[in-house]
Motif scaffolding. Structure first.
Motif, PDB file in Angstrom:
ATOM      1  N   GLY A  18      18.401  16.947  60.411  1.00 12.39           N
ATOM      2  CA  GLY A  18      18.393  15.600  59.852  1.00 12.39           C
ATOM      3  C   GLY A  18      17.620  14.579  60.669  1.00 12.39           C
ATOM      4  N   GLY A  19      18.011  14.373  61.908  1.00  7.66           N
ATOM      5  CA  GLY A  19      17.364  13.372  62.752  1.00  7.66           C
ATOM      6  C   GLY A  19      15.872  13.592  62.920  1.00  7.66           C
ATOM      7  N   PRO A  20      15.440  14.810  63.271  1.00 10.47           N
ATOM      8  CA  PRO A  20      14.004  15.042  63.405  1.00 10.47           C
ATOM      9  C   PRO A  20      13.226  14.836  62.103  1.00 10.47           C
ATOM     10  CG  PRO A  20      15.198  16.711  64.608  1.00 10.47           C
ATOM     11  CD  PRO A  20      16.219  15.923  63.830  1.00 10.47           C
ATOM     12  N   LEU A  21      13.806  15.214  60.973  1.00  6.28           N
ATOM     13  CA  LEU A  21      13.111  14.983  59.704  1.00  6.28           C
ATOM     14  C   LEU A  21      12.959  13.500  59.414  1.00  6.28           C
ATOM     15  CD1 LEU A  21      14.518  17.704  57.263  1.00  6.28           C
ATOM     16  CD2 LEU A  21      12.187  17.459  58.097  1.00  6.28           C
ATOM     17  N   VAL A  22      14.001  12.725  59.668  1.00  6.36           N
ATOM     18  CA  VAL A  22      13.914  11.279  59.470  1.00  6.36           C
ATOM     19  C   VAL A  22      12.854  10.707  60.413  1.00  6.36           C
ATOM     20  CG1 VAL A  22      15.146   9.093  59.768  1.00  6.36           C
ATOM     21  CG2 VAL A  22      16.235  10.980  58.576  1.00  6.36           C
ATOM     22  N   LEU A 136      23.530   7.959  63.437  1.00 10.84           N
ATOM     23  CA  LEU A 136      22.257   7.892  64.154  1.00 10.84           C
ATOM     24  C   LEU A 136      21.074   7.759  63.201  1.00 10.84           C
ATOM     25  CD1 LEU A 136      22.805  10.556  66.962  1.00 10.84           C
ATOM     26  CD2 LEU A 136      22.409   8.111  67.287  1.00 10.84           C
ATOM     27  N   VAL A 137      21.115   8.503  62.104  1.00 11.67           N
ATOM     28  CA  VAL A 137      20.029   8.444  61.130  1.00 11.67           C
ATOM     29  C   VAL A 137      19.932   7.050  60.508  1.00 11.67           C
ATOM     30  CG1 VAL A 137      19.423   9.257  58.812  1.00 11.67           C
ATOM     31  CG2 VAL A 137      19.832  10.895  60.639  1.00 11.67           C
ATOM     32  N   PHE A 138      21.064   6.462  60.173  1.00 12.09           N
ATOM     33  CA  PHE A 138      21.023   5.127  59.587  1.00 12.09           C
ATOM     34  C   PHE A 138      20.633   4.065  60.615  1.00 12.09           C
ATOM     35  CE2 PHE A 138      23.507   7.022  56.046  1.00 12.09           C
ATOM     36  CZ  PHE A 138      22.570   6.753  55.065  1.00 12.09           C
ATOM     37  N   VAL A 139      20.970   4.274  61.883  1.00 13.12           N
ATOM     38  CA  VAL A 139      20.494   3.373  62.935  1.00 13.12           C
ATOM     39  C   VAL A 139      18.970   3.492  63.047  1.00 13.12           C
ATOM     40  CG1 VAL A 139      20.477   3.006  65.443  1.00 13.12           C
ATOM     41  CG2 VAL A 139      22.647   3.255  64.228  1.00 13.12           C
ATOM     42  N   ILE A 141      16.848   4.332  60.694  1.00 12.74           N
ATOM     43  CA  ILE A 141      16.250   3.668  59.536  1.00 12.74           C
ATOM     44  C   ILE A 141      16.353   2.155  59.686  1.00 12.74           C
ATOM     45  CG2 ILE A 141      16.482   3.317  57.038  1.00 12.74           C
ATOM     46  CD1 ILE A 141      17.403   6.309  56.923  1.00 12.74           C
ATOM     47  N   GLY A 142      17.484   1.671  60.169  1.00 12.08           N
ATOM     48  CA  GLY A 142      17.654   0.241  60.382  1.00 12.08           C
ATOM     49  C   GLY A 142      16.669  -0.320  61.386  1.00 12.08           C
ATOM     50  N   ILE A 143      16.463   0.394  62.494  1.00  6.39           N
ATOM     51  CA  ILE A 143      15.498  -0.046  63.513  1.00  6.39           C
ATOM     52  C   ILE A 143      14.093  -0.087  62.916  1.00  6.39           C
ATOM     53  CG2 ILE A 143      14.362   0.644  65.664  1.00  6.39           C
ATOM     54  CD1 ILE A 143      17.124   1.636  66.619  1.00  6.39           C
ATOM     55  N   PHE A 144      13.767   0.933  62.142  1.00  5.85           N
ATOM     56  CA  PHE A 144      12.435   0.981  61.526  1.00  5.85           C
ATOM     57  C   PHE A 144      12.238  -0.195  60.571  1.00  5.85           C
ATOM     58  CE2 PHE A 144       9.378   2.133  58.298  1.00  5.85           C
ATOM     59  CZ  PHE A 144       8.339   2.660  59.040  1.00  5.85           C
ATOM     60  N   VAL A 145      13.220  -0.432  59.714  1.00  5.39           N
ATOM     61  CA  VAL A 145      13.138  -1.533  58.749  1.00  5.39           C
ATOM     62  C   VAL A 145      13.032  -2.871  59.470  1.00  5.39           C
ATOM     63  CG1 VAL A 145      14.397  -2.772  56.934  1.00  5.39           C
ATOM     64  CG2 VAL A 145      14.228  -0.283  56.850  1.00  5.39           C
ATOM     65  N   ALA A 146      13.835  -3.057  60.510  1.00  4.34           N
ATOM     66  CA  ALA A 146      13.785  -4.313  61.277  1.00  4.34           C
ATOM     67  C   ALA A 146      12.414  -4.493  61.910  1.00  4.34           C
ATOM     68  CB  ALA A 146      14.887  -4.313  62.338  1.00  4.34           C
ATOM     69  N   ALA A 147      11.851  -3.434  62.501  1.00  6.47           N
ATOM     70  CA  ALA A 147      10.522  -3.532  63.111  1.00  6.47           C
ATOM     71  C   ALA A 147       9.457  -3.799  62.056  1.00  6.47           C
ATOM     72  CB  ALA A 147      10.218  -2.247  63.878  1.00  6.47           C
ATOM     73  N   TYR A 148       9.618  -3.220  60.904  1.00  8.46           N
ATOM     74  CA  TYR A 148       8.638  -3.399  59.823  1.00  8.46           C
ATOM     75  C   TYR A 148       8.662  -4.827  59.273  1.00  8.46           C
ATOM     76  CZ  TYR A 148       5.935  -2.460  55.632  1.00  8.46           C
ATOM     77  OH  TYR A 148       4.971  -2.488  54.664  1.00  8.46           O
ATOM     78  N   LEU A 149       9.850  -5.394  59.147  1.00  8.10           N
ATOM     79  CA  LEU A 149       9.984  -6.718  58.560  1.00  8.10           C
ATOM     80  C   LEU A 149       9.682  -7.848  59.544  1.00  8.10           C
ATOM     81  CD1 LEU A 149      13.160  -6.262  56.348  1.00  8.10           C
ATOM     82  CD2 LEU A 149      10.760  -6.270  55.624  1.00  8.10           C
ATOM     83  N   TRP A 150       9.875  -7.618  60.851  1.00 11.11           N
ATOM     84  CA  TRP A 150       9.656  -8.698  61.820  1.00 11.11           C
ATOM     85  C   TRP A 150       8.494  -8.417  62.641  1.00 11.11           C
ATOM     86  CZ3 TRP A 150      14.808  -7.510  60.602  1.00 11.11           C
ATOM     87  CH2 TRP A 150      15.498  -8.537  59.969  1.00 11.11           C
TER      88      TRP A 150
END
Length: 150
Positions: A18-22, A136-139, A141-150
């Protein structure tokens, strides 16, 4: 997006990492954007979280099993039970590791009470490991989304 969705599924299905695929899915998304919104610093953090998810996979089952004194046969049985459980849907995923651990423990010790403890400990380790990986996977994704938006 497909890799991220497969990675989320992989946090529940033991056959997929899971984690590596994400991480790979998010890496491709950053690459598609020319690394303008999501840079290497963010990707390094995501990589560390992906590695952490691999460690959680290895440790969760063995820690749960060791906590109750399960044998190596019980741990192997839980892994086999998990794979066999895939063919029986959600119920198989829940019960397969427990049944496999019990069978593995009974094959070596023939003590029903210890086999039940081994099954429960191994199963709890797997469930807690999957829950931790999902978090961990949702964290990630959250970090990615936050970096993408800001």
């Amino acid at each position: 997006m497909v890799l991220v969705l497969a990675g989320i599924a992989g946090t529940v299905l033991p056959a997929l990492p899971g984690g590596p695929l994400v991480f790979v899915g998010l890496l491709f998304a950053a690459w598609a954007g020319g690394f303008e919104r999501v840079g290497w610093g963010t990707l390094m953090i995501l990589g560390v979280l992906a590695l952490l998810s691999i460690g959680v996979d290895f440790l969760s089952t063995s820690l749960g099993a060791k906590r109750v004194g399960a044998s190596k046969a019980a741990i192997i049985g839980a892994m086999v039970g998990t794979i066999v459980g895939l063919f029986f849907g959600f119920v198989g995923l829940l019960l397969g590791p427990f049944i496999g651990a019990v069978i593995g423990e009974l094959a070596t010790r023939r003590d029903v009470a210890q086999a039940g403890k081994a099954g429960l400990g191994t199963w709890l380790g797997l469930v807690l490991g999957r829950a931790t990986n999902l978090a961990l996977v949702f964290v990630m994704i959250g970090i990615f989304v936050a970096a993408y938006l800001w």
